[in-house]
Design an enzyme around this catalytic site. Sequence first.
Site, PDB file in Angstrom:
ATOM      1  N   SER A  44      -5.408   6.164  14.974  1.00  0.00           N
ATOM      2  CA  SER A  44      -4.278   5.773  15.807  1.00  0.00           C
ATOM      3  C   SER A  44      -3.273   4.955  14.990  1.00  0.00           C
ATOM      4  O   SER A  44      -2.766   5.419  13.984  1.00  0.00           O
ATOM      5  CB  SER A  44      -4.781   5.030  17.044  1.00  0.00           C
ATOM      6  OG  SER A  44      -3.805   5.014  18.062  1.00  0.00           O
ATOM      7  N   ASP A 158      -5.475  10.786  20.812  1.00  0.00           N
ATOM      8  CA  ASP A 158      -5.841   9.565  20.105  1.00  0.00           C
ATOM      9  C   ASP A 158      -7.303   9.560  19.647  1.00  0.00           C
ATOM     10  O   ASP A 158      -8.223   9.730  20.451  1.00  0.00           O
ATOM     11  CB  ASP A 158      -5.594   8.388  21.057  1.00  0.00           C
ATOM     12  CG  ASP A 158      -5.728   7.032  20.394  1.00  0.00           C
ATOM     13  OD1 ASP A 158      -6.061   6.964  19.200  1.00  0.00           O
ATOM     14  OD2 ASP A 158      -5.486   6.032  21.095  1.00  0.00           O
TER      15      ASP A 158
END
Length: 307
Positions: A44, A158
């Site tokens: 991320s 993510d």
Amino acid sequence: MRNHDGKGIALVLGAGGARGLAHIGVIEELQARGYRIEAVVGCSMGALVGGIFCAGGLPEYRQWACSLTRREVFRLADFAFGHPGFIKGDRVIGVLQQLVGEHRIEELPIAFKAVATSLDSRSKVWLDSGPLFDAIRASIAIPMLLTPHRYHGQDLVDGGLLAPLPVSGAREYIGLRVIAVDINAAHPVHGPPATTASAPEATDTAEVGNLSAIETGWTRLLQSVGRGNPAAPGVKVNRSVMELMSRSLSTMHGYMTEMQLVRDPPDVLIGIAHDACAIYEFWRADEMIELGRQAAARVLDQSEAGS
């Protein structure tokens, strides 16, 4: 052949939104002490900072990030009506590509890989080849906030859903010490207390008036976080959508990180408190970078002293 002097490291950078700006301070402290970052594994925001570092663009990114005002952060949000997510992310990725340039992961001077989550196979996906910003865009696609990224025939989101601190991805780099940066640590923050977005100041009001109706609504949504005084024990608190999302992600990332660290602890762990800032407070770059530098300095002092 690597020089096995303990200064060659594989750096693991975790997920956590705007707190990930602390990764910049960690990298700067490591380099100031003579550590050689020979590989980076990121998730991320850790993938974003780590990938840009491996491409040699960290100074430019740092300068840009530290220049952002709250208004400019809001304006980077390109809304995705009718899509599975509030924001497309094309605008910010476009700015980063202009800052850093186009790169392929396999051609970077420093080894890099990002982790994402496949919605199709419900598993981790390691991205270690192909266009750098495709890997970054996939790894940062927080569900419901950023739209999924279609890459290699899969819908990717993510990496923090399954691997917010992907230490296991660094184990292939034999001979390197693994230093990991957890930006969802449970310990109290050492540094300026966390703040939340508040009602606009007089100077902000004029700026908000110049935004489109959509951007104004987005601004007000974020500014609703933290209004008023803390509620007394037992009193119900009305949380904004963004505060709820921020706290929920921090809770999930923290729990998943704890499990990962039990199974696969790094050689050195640097922690940034989960309450250092909210996931969307990207206008606090200077503060987060300094917080990362201080946290790294404390941990490295202890590690180098042999404690």
